[in-house]
Design a protein around this motif. Sequence first.
Motif, PDB file in Angstrom:
ATOM      1  N   PRO A 138       5.093   1.566   8.529  1.00  0.00           N
ATOM      2  CA  PRO A 138       3.888   2.298   8.148  1.00  0.00           C
ATOM      3  C   PRO A 138       2.957   1.411   7.328  1.00  0.00           C
ATOM      4  N   GLU A 139       1.697   1.623   7.466  1.00  0.00           N
ATOM      5  CA  GLU A 139       0.699   0.791   6.791  1.00  0.00           C
ATOM      6  C   GLU A 139       0.933   0.825   5.275  1.00  0.00           C
ATOM      7  N   GLY A 140       0.949  -0.382   4.701  1.00  0.00           N
ATOM      8  CA  GLY A 140       1.119  -0.504   3.264  1.00  0.00           C
ATOM      9  C   GLY A 140       2.552  -0.553   2.793  1.00  0.00           C
ATOM     10  N   MET A 141       3.515  -0.314   3.688  1.00  0.00           N
ATOM     11  CA  MET A 141       4.921  -0.328   3.284  1.00  0.00           C
ATOM     12  C   MET A 141       5.449  -1.752   3.285  1.00  0.00           C
ATOM     13  N   LEU A 142       6.178  -2.113   2.218  1.00  0.00           N
ATOM     14  CA  LEU A 142       6.727  -3.454   2.102  1.00  0.00           C
ATOM     15  C   LEU A 142       7.997  -3.590   2.933  1.00  0.00           C
ATOM     16  N   PRO A 143       8.287  -4.801   3.436  1.00  0.00           N
ATOM     17  CA  PRO A 143       9.504  -5.022   4.225  1.00  0.00           C
ATOM     18  C   PRO A 143      10.765  -4.803   3.378  1.00  0.00           C
ATOM     19  N   GLY A 144      11.881  -4.650   4.082  1.00  0.00           N
ATOM     20  CA  GLY A 144      13.185  -4.563   3.437  1.00  0.00           C
ATOM     21  C   GLY A 144      13.593  -3.148   3.101  1.00  0.00           C
ATOM     22  N   LEU A 145      14.904  -2.982   2.891  1.00  0.00           N
ATOM     23  CA  LEU A 145      15.475  -1.685   2.520  1.00  0.00           C
ATOM     24  C   LEU A 145      16.431  -1.905   1.354  1.00  0.00           C
ATOM     25  N   GLU A 146      15.875  -2.013   0.181  1.00  0.00           N
ATOM     26  CA  GLU A 146      16.654  -2.265  -1.028  1.00  0.00           C
ATOM     27  C   GLU A 146      16.041  -1.479  -2.169  1.00  0.00           C
TER      28      GLU A 146
END
Length: 794
Positions: A620-628
């Motif tokens: 989604p627009e504006g969401m930073l990469p990664g899942l932490e």
Amino acid sequence: MTNSTTGTAMGSAPQEEKFIGQNVPRKEDRRFVRGKGCYTDDIVIPGMLHAAFVRSPYGHARIKSIDATAALALPGVVAVITGRELAEFTTPFVCRQEGAPPMEMDALPVDKARFAGDPVACVVAVDRYVAEDGVDLVEVDWEVLPPVLDMYHADDAGMPLVDDKLPSNMHTRESRSYGDIEAAFAAADRVVKADFRTQRLTHVPIETRSVVAVWDDGREELTYYGAAQTAHILRTTLASRLSLSENKVRVISPDVGGGFGLKLPLFREEFTVSAMAMRLKRPIKWVEDRLENLTASNHARDDAVSVEVAVKNDGTILGVRADLWADFGAYAFYPPSYIIHVVGWLLLGAYKIDNYEYTINVALTNKCPAGTLRAPMAIVTWATDGMMHRVAEELGLDPYEVRRKNMITLDDQPYQSAPGYLYEALTLREGFDQTLAEFDIQAFRDAQKRASREGRLIGLGIASVVEPTTYGSAWYKASGDDGSGHEAATVKLEPTGTINVMAGIVGTGQGYETSVAQVVAEALGSDPANVDVRLGDTHIAPYGMGSRGSRGAAAGHGVAYLAAMDLREKVLKIAAHLLQRPVESLRIVKGIIIATDNPGVSLPLAEVARIAYNDPTSLPEGMLPGLEIHRTYDPPFMTFSNATHLCQVEVDPGTGGVEISKYRVLEDAGTLINPMIVDGQVHGGVALGIGQVLLEEIHYDEQGTNITSTLADYLVPTMDTVPMIEVEHVETKNPNTPNGIKGMAEGPVQGAVACVALAIQDALAVTGARLEQLPMTPSRVLEALRESRGCANA
């Protein structure tokens, strides 16, 4: 018809799996039963040296000189260091307490030894055998001083000072009062008195204290391997006292063979080894032997409660005055008033008593320092329920009816105790009533009378436990102590869909690798087998307060669950964007994200993870990469759990021996994460409490020498002493914690100490014998019986 991806019937609402509350087998046990665990002594570093300590043979003695010449001449001895030399490049530990003088402790004593076993020099050699030989060659010139051994007389005129920097051996004496205590006693029909005294104990973990300290001279970094219950706090202390930046100290707590509160502080031996590793630029190991463990590890308990109870003739309690004493030994690793204050504010227990006053008295003596041992306030439930039974005895009333009359019920809650603690969701009266309903008291009393006619003594004890489990930061602030109650966790969903969890709590046998995996797996719709939990490494885990008290569930597991729920929110936002579905319509079932309104629309959790790391332009627009997600959590001021314990005993009037014939526990720890693990905590805590009542005791002779320094003299409970324990659970959720978790671990000790002691006292009551001192050993039982017969014949 089923969807091939999800295996869910078309059109049916998918159900997320529940792992909280399930008896998931302990993941960590596989490596333990296969002998693949890694304890501190398993760690071997190339070039590693070994340490041993020169210890005082005297309870109190000045150090006139230390001569290490002969030891240094022994082949294989690398160095010998004393407290005076260590003081040149380390700073002392200062223990502060509001309203009392601070206590200072050097790395090793400089001027005098304060207890038998006090370490005064360290020998470092190529192996432990040479180091021990070197210890025997160190010559210490002692000036022996009279020891202070009785807490009640520690401050008498003419007694030497234990700590020469303090004005008195009475470190703390203060009172706190609530309500109108004078009016309560003025209105009383009677004032009932009772005394309770517990012995000095020690922890006896299977794995004793140990450390491997490694100095990296290139990075100028210290790595400390040791069985630490509070890895981050230990790191902060090490860095400060060694004048290192905190990012230059790493603490790794490997598998731990029992903690029980012993492995909370940074002890002088471990600190000395760390300092010497820096000085010699060599790895150094020290592993405590059992003699050292019994004489020089922290001791605990050694406290007393005397109460005066203002009562009406119908058994109504109007007020309580209490005089509390603690023998804190020679040094302070904790604020000396801390433990006995907990006894003070908890002493009213399960009962509605508005008028209350307690005075604490903390004495310093020439004994091994005292500290925390699982349930440091272990005396409290015995004193609370014991005073209620004494009231009933003097009034000629049924003790259980007196207790019921004064008990807090669910309808009374939220209830604020006289010292200001809020009780919520505690089934005190309800658990007591359920226990009485499930045990035929009248049938037991009839059997007790028949047994008495046959010359047999049987007794019943029932204890109502109020257990403080999780201390929030606000509690530390209000108590005047430095400290935080917060906890921290990091949860990562890796690119392949596996889950890693790091938390500030440290496992010492509780099964955290399993139960933390359960709460995280439930939040993320995965399986506990897919969750790896890493604890006890300060370079990996976020800064937390570690494992102490009963905080692991509510604080440690609570924050892991909250972090996982935050991560779940991000996962579902990504999935909603990819599936073009509203977030609220999505669920995670067995690693698959499914739309509840159309189960045919799904997306593997692992695919979301792959996109979050490797295809961030699809996010989604504006969401930073990664899942932490990193999350901290500060629990409420104080969280409580409760339980009711029942014990039936038979006392042999000929030998004084005690046999426990029945033991039952009704435990209310709120939401249970893993009932099997909770049962294990109950069993272990009850066993520890039984040991305190029947067996364990540290003895000092008149010179201050510990004469219980082997396991032939210091007795611990074994399978012939501990009975089968029946456990039943009630799950009354706490309204202020994640998932309603309350936590538990120390309460079973409180309950066992109380109900076993009460059962023995009940068995002896028919003879007129009275026991107010633990342990209730055969010799003490026989002495009490002899005294009662003597009184009867007088």
